[in-house]
Design a protein around this motif. Structure first.
Motif, PDB file in Angstrom:
ATOM      1  N   ASN A  18       1.288  -1.234  -0.083  1.00  0.00           N
ATOM      2  CA  ASN A  18       0.044   0.192   0.501  1.00  0.00           C
ATOM      3  C   ASN A  18       0.869   1.061   0.117  1.00  0.00           C
ATOM      4  O   ASN A  18       0.534   2.224  -0.061  1.00  0.00           O
ATOM      5  N   LEU A  19       1.613   1.669   0.138  1.00  0.00           N
ATOM      6  CA  LEU A  19       3.165   1.961   0.398  1.00  0.00           C
ATOM      7  C   LEU A  19       4.129   2.768  -0.451  1.00  0.00           C
ATOM      8  O   LEU A  19       5.065   3.341  -0.714  1.00  0.00           O
ATOM      9  N   GLU A  20       3.851   1.050  -1.556  1.00  0.00           N
ATOM     10  CA  GLU A  20       5.291   1.404  -2.608  1.00  0.00           C
ATOM     11  C   GLU A  20       4.862   2.517  -2.982  1.00  0.00           C
ATOM     12  O   GLU A  20       6.301   3.252  -3.676  1.00  0.00           O
ATOM     13  N   VAL A  21       3.971   2.445  -3.241  1.00  0.00           N
ATOM     14  CA  VAL A  21       3.964   3.824  -4.601  1.00  0.00           C
ATOM     15  C   VAL A  21       4.604   5.456  -4.081  1.00  0.00           C
ATOM     16  O   VAL A  21       4.959   6.191  -4.729  1.00  0.00           O
ATOM     17  N   ALA A  22       3.876   5.681  -2.770  1.00  0.00           N
ATOM     18  CA  ALA A  22       4.231   6.938  -2.287  1.00  0.00           C
ATOM     19  C   ALA A  22       5.681   6.778  -1.764  1.00  0.00           C
ATOM     20  O   ALA A  22       6.004   7.692  -1.849  1.00  0.00           O
ATOM     21  N   LEU A  23       6.206   5.357  -1.386  1.00  0.00           N
ATOM     22  CA  LEU A  23       7.938   6.034  -1.092  1.00  0.00           C
ATOM     23  C   LEU A  23       8.803   6.181  -2.966  1.00  0.00           C
ATOM     24  O   LEU A  23       9.259   6.586  -2.407  1.00  0.00           O
ATOM     25  N   LYS A  24       7.852   5.321  -3.724  1.00  0.00           N
ATOM     26  CA  LYS A  24       8.417   6.096  -4.498  1.00  0.00           C
ATOM     27  C   LYS A  24       8.149   7.760  -5.308  1.00  0.00           C
ATOM     28  O   LYS A  24       9.505   7.763  -5.398  1.00  0.00           O
ATOM     29  N   ARG A  25       7.076   8.242  -5.132  1.00  0.00           N
ATOM     30  CA  ARG A  25       7.628   9.467  -5.354  1.00  0.00           C
ATOM     31  C   ARG A  25       7.539  10.472  -3.745  1.00  0.00           C
ATOM     32  O   ARG A  25       7.828  11.700  -4.613  1.00  0.00           O
ATOM     33  N   THR A  26       7.582   9.739  -3.239  1.00  0.00           N
ATOM     34  CA  THR A  26       8.206  11.087  -2.278  1.00  0.00           C
ATOM     35  C   THR A  26       9.714  10.943  -2.210  1.00  0.00           C
ATOM     36  O   THR A  26      10.448  11.897  -2.502  1.00  0.00           O
ATOM     37  N   TYR A  27      10.039   9.196  -3.066  1.00  0.00           N
ATOM     38  CA  TYR A  27      12.082  10.205  -2.995  1.00  0.00           C
ATOM     39  C   TYR A  27      11.945  10.651  -4.519  1.00  0.00           C
ATOM     40  O   TYR A  27      12.766  11.524  -4.801  1.00  0.00           O
ATOM     41  N   ASP A  28      10.538  10.655  -5.659  1.00  0.00           N
ATOM     42  CA  ASP A  28      11.246  11.341  -6.410  1.00  0.00           C
ATOM     43  C   ASP A  28      10.810  12.889  -6.003  1.00  0.00           C
ATOM     44  O   ASP A  28      11.811  13.749  -6.840  1.00  0.00           O
ATOM     45  N   ALA A  29      10.061  13.776  -5.525  1.00  0.00           N
ATOM     46  CA  ALA A  29      10.013  14.601  -4.906  1.00  0.00           C
ATOM     47  C   ALA A  29      10.852  14.925  -4.350  1.00  0.00           C
ATOM     48  O   ALA A  29      11.304  16.539  -4.360  1.00  0.00           O
TER      49      ALA A  29
END
Length: 177
Positions: A99-110
Motif C-alpha cells: 500500500n505504501l510502495e507508490v507513496a515511497l517512490k513519489r516521496t523519493y522522486d519529489a
C-alpha cells in the motif's frame, strides 16, 4: 541587623571557591564525538524526511529519542521536515507494504538532488520478520536505491546517528563538496 553582618562578612572574605578545572577530552562519550563529526560533515544543517513504510513503530521510538535532550540532534543542525521537497535525506522505517510502495517512490522522486536514503531497522534493511509477500515488498532497496542500511530491531539512536553521518559523508565525497 543580622543580614547586614552576614553581608559585611561576605564582602570582607571575598570569593573562596577554587578555579574551574580544565576540560578533559578523554571523558567525552561517543555521542559527543558524533556531534562534532556531524557538524563537520553537515556544515550548516541537513533536513530529513522520515517515511514509515509499514513498521511496528519500534524504530520511530528511537527516532523520537534523537529529538530529545540527550541526543539533541536538532542542536547539531539535523532537522526533520514535513515535505520531501525540503529534504536532503529520506529515512525509511519498516518493510515496504504494498500500500505504501507508490507513496515511497513519489516521496523519493519529489526530493531534490543530491539526496540520500537511509533504511532503518532490520525490516527496512532486509524485510525483517515480514520479508516479501503478497502484502510486503520487503526491504526498502527493493523499491528505491538505498545509500546506508542501519540494522537492528530497533537500532540504537547512536547507530542511527552513525548511519546518517555515513550517508552524508559518502554523498559529500561523491559530489566533491
Amino acid at each position: 541587623m543580622a543580614t547586614h553582618l552576614i553581608l559585611q562578612k561576605i564582602f570582607q572574605t571575598g570569593i573562596v571557591s577554587e578555579p574551574a578545572p580544565q576540560a578533559d577530552p578523554a571523558l567525552r562519550t561517543r555521542e559527543q564525538e558524533l556531534h562534532a563529526d556531524i557538524l563537520k560533515v553537515f556544515g550548516q544543517s541537513v533536513a530529513i524526511r522520515h517515511l514509515d513504510a509499514g513498521s511496528c513503530n519500534g524504530c520511530e521510538l528511537e527516532i523520537h529519542a534523537l529529538n530529545g535532550p540527550h541526543y539533541n540532534i536538532e542542536g547539531m543542525g539535523v532537522k526533520f521536515v514535513a515535505s520531501p521537497r525540503h529534504a536532503d535525506m529520506l529515512l525509511v522505517t519498516g518493510p515496504v507494504s504494498r500500500n505504501l510502495e507508490v507513496a515511497l517512490k513519489r516521496t523519493y522522486d519529489a526530493m531534490p538532488e543530491p539526496k540520500w536514503v537511509v533504511a532503518m531497522g532490520d525490516c527496512g534493511c532486509s524485510g525483517g520478520l515480514f520479508g516479501e509477500s503478497y502484502a510486503s515488498c520487503g526491504k526498502v532497496a527493493n523499491v528505491i536505491p538505498v545509500d546506508v542500511a542501519v540494522p537492528g530491531c530497533p537500532p540504537t539512536p547512536t547507530a542511527l546517528l552513525q548511519g546518517i553521518l555515513a550517508a552524508v559523508s559518502q554523498g559529500r565525497e561523491s559530489t566533491g563538496t
